[in-house]
Design a protein around this motif. Structure first.
Motif, short mmCIF file in Angstrom:
data_model
loop_
_atom_site.label_atom_id
_atom_site.label_comp_id
_atom_site.label_asym_id
_atom_site.label_seq_id
_atom_site.Cartn_x
_atom_site.Cartn_y
_atom_site.Cartn_z
N ALA A 17 1.95 4.29 7.81
CA ALA A 17 1.68 3.77 6.47
C ALA A 17 2.54 2.54 6.19
CB ALA A 17 1.93 4.84 5.42
N GLU A 18 3.81 2.57 6.62
CA GLU A 18 4.68 1.41 6.43
C GLU A 18 4.17 0.21 7.22
OE1 GLU A 18 8.57 2.62 7.48
OE2 GLU A 18 8.90 3.80 5.63
N GLU A 19 3.68 0.46 8.45
CA GLU A 19 3.14 -0.63 9.25
C GLU A 19 1.89 -1.23 8.60
OE1 GLU A 19 2.44 0.80 13.15
OE2 GLU A 19 4.57 1.06 13.64
N VAL A 20 1.03 -0.36 8.00
CA VAL A 20 -0.17 -0.84 7.32
C VAL A 20 0.21 -1.68 6.11
CG1 VAL A 20 -2.19 -0.12 6.00
CG2 VAL A 20 -1.62 1.05 8.15
N ARG A 21 1.20 -1.25 5.34
CA ARG A 21 1.66 -2.02 4.18
C ARG A 21 2.22 -3.37 4.62
NH1 ARG A 21 3.32 3.10 2.10
NH2 ARG A 21 5.42 2.79 3.02
N ALA A 22 2.96 -3.33 5.74
CA ALA A 22 3.52 -4.59 6.24
C ALA A 22 2.41 -5.54 6.68
CB ALA A 22 4.47 -4.31 7.39
N LEU A 23 1.41 -5.00 7.37
CA LEU A 23 0.28 -5.83 7.79
C LEU A 23 -0.47 -6.39 6.59
CD1 LEU A 23 -1.09 -3.73 10.79
CD2 LEU A 23 0.05 -5.96 10.90
N ARG A 24 -0.67 -5.58 5.56
CA ARG A 24 -1.33 -6.07 4.34
C ARG A 24 -0.53 -7.20 3.71
NH1 ARG A 24 -3.23 -0.44 1.32
NH2 ARG A 24 -4.99 0.02 2.74
N GLY A 25 0.79 -7.03 3.73
CA GLY A 25 1.61 -8.09 3.18
C GLY A 25 1.49 -9.37 3.96
N GLU A 26 1.46 -9.27 5.27
CA GLU A 26 1.30 -10.47 6.09
C GLU A 26 -0.07 -11.12 5.89
OE1 GLU A 26 2.01 -9.34 10.09
OE2 GLU A 26 4.15 -8.86 9.77
N VAL A 27 -1.09 -10.26 5.80
CA VAL A 27 -2.44 -10.80 5.56
C VAL A 27 -2.50 -11.51 4.22
CG1 VAL A 27 -4.84 -10.17 5.16
CG2 VAL A 27 -3.60 -9.14 7.06
N ALA A 28 -1.93 -10.92 3.20
CA ALA A 28 -1.91 -11.53 1.88
C ALA A 28 -1.16 -12.86 1.91
CB ALA A 28 -1.28 -10.59 0.85
N ALA A 29 -0.05 -12.87 2.66
CA ALA A 29 0.73 -14.11 2.77
C ALA A 29 -0.07 -15.20 3.47
CB ALA A 29 2.04 -13.85 3.50
N LEU A 30 -0.81 -14.85 4.52
CA LEU A 30 -1.64 -15.83 5.23
C LEU A 30 -2.75 -16.37 4.34
CD1 LEU A 30 -1.92 -14.12 8.73
CD2 LEU A 30 -0.67 -16.20 8.16
N LYS A 31 -3.37 -15.48 3.55
CA LYS A 31 -4.42 -15.92 2.63
C LYS A 31 -3.88 -16.89 1.60
CE LYS A 31 -7.54 -11.95 3.01
NZ LYS A 31 -8.18 -10.82 2.29
N GLY A 32 -2.69 -16.58 1.08
CA GLY A 32 -2.07 -17.45 0.10
C GLY A 32 -1.76 -18.81 0.68
N THR A 33 -1.34 -18.86 1.91
CA THR A 33 -1.04 -20.13 2.57
C THR A 33 -2.30 -20.97 2.75
OG1 THR A 33 0.79 -19.10 3.75
CG2 THR A 33 0.00 -21.20 4.60
N ARG A 34 -3.40 -20.35 3.15
CA ARG A 34 -4.66 -21.08 3.33
C ARG A 34 -5.19 -21.63 2.02
NH1 ARG A 34 -7.90 -17.05 7.50
NH2 ARG A 34 -6.50 -17.39 9.31
N VAL A 35 -5.05 -20.88 0.94
CA VAL A 35 -5.52 -21.32 -0.36
C VAL A 35 -4.78 -22.58 -0.80
CG1 VAL A 35 -5.69 -20.72 -2.80
CG2 VAL A 35 -6.40 -19.11 -1.05
N GLN A 36 -3.47 -22.59 -0.56
CA GLN A 36 -2.68 -23.75 -0.93
C GLN A 36 -3.06 -24.98 -0.09
OE1 GLN A 36 1.35 -22.52 -0.53
NE2 GLN A 36 1.28 -21.16 -2.33
#
Length: 257
Positions: free
Chosen positions: A238-257
């Protein structure tokens, strides 16, 4: 002269311990074979009271030879022990069993001492499981108790244990503490045998109960450990999934900018 080096003392102790261990391992099976020979020699004069004098004398000689073999085994183990006084204190039951027949030359005492010595040597054998030991103890006590009570009660004036079948039935009901009362010893020695069988039966029942309880506890502990391991694996996942979600969210935010 100074004290011997530490490694020399340690090596000497290990050699003595190894020698005692090797002796116990090498003599385990021969001593049990001699115990079986004792069982036959003890049973023949009782089951066949009309046996010739020569047969009886041979059986008696076998009994003494077996007892002598166990006495020799104790003496050798004592000689190989690193601390002999400690060995005597921790193996006092062996010593009592060895000295018992010397106090009074009775066949019953040789029976008791041989049972004690066989039981002690069986406990030393790590390859013998508790279940096998308990089963062997039950069979041995049942057989020897039947023969012992038959030998002292068959010729008693008021005795009602006259045959081997009666003796086996009485021993079985006595060991299980059922005690129907249809057969009972009338002599003092027979009653002493009855007390020994009753105490032995209670002790064996306690060993079996404790063994079953220990098995259940170990099983439950094993299940708890497995459950905790699975819970920990799920938490880490579960911690690994949360970490992956955080990384995915961070990548999406970077692309939007």
């Amino acid at each position: 002269m100074g004290a011997p080096p530490l490694h020399v003392s340690y090596d000497s102790a290990m050699q003595q311990q190894s020698a005692q261990f090797r002796w116990e391992q090498h003599t385990q099976r021969p001593l049990f074979g001699l115990a079986l020979a004792f069982a036959v020699a003890y049973a023949v004069p009782i089951v066949r009271p009309d046996a010739s004098r020569g047969v009886v004398e041979v059986c008696m000689a076998v009994e003494w030879v077996v007892w002598g073999a166990f006495a020799l085994d104790y003496a050798v183990r004592l000689g190989l022990a690193r601390e002999r006084l400690l060995f005597v204190r921790t193996h006092w039951l062996d010593l009592a069993a060895v000295l018992l027949p010397m106090l009074q030359p009775m066949r019953l005492l040789r029976l008791v001492s041989t049972l004690l010595l066989v039981g002690q040597r069986a406990r030393m054998a790590s390859q013998i499981r508790l279940t096998t030991y308990v089963a062997g103890s039950v069979v041995g006590l049942l057989m020897f108790g039947s023969l012992a009570v038959l030998s002292v009660e068959r010729d008693a004036p008021d005795g009602n244990i006259r045959t081997l079948g009666d003796a086996v039935w009485w021993s079985f009901t006595t060991m299980t503490t059922v005690g129907y009362g249809d057969h009972a010893p009338t002599t003092g020695l027979g009653r002493m045998i009855a007390v020994g069988l009753m105490l032995s039966g209670i002790a064996l029942l306690g060993v079996v109960t404790a063994n079953i309880a220990a098995w259940f506890i170990a099983r439950f502990e094993k299940d708890d450990v497995e459950e905790r391991r699975q819970t920990e694996a799920i938490r880490e996942l579960a911690e690994e999934v949360r970490a992956l979600r955080g990384e995915v969210a961070a990548l999406k935010g970077t692309r939007v900018q």
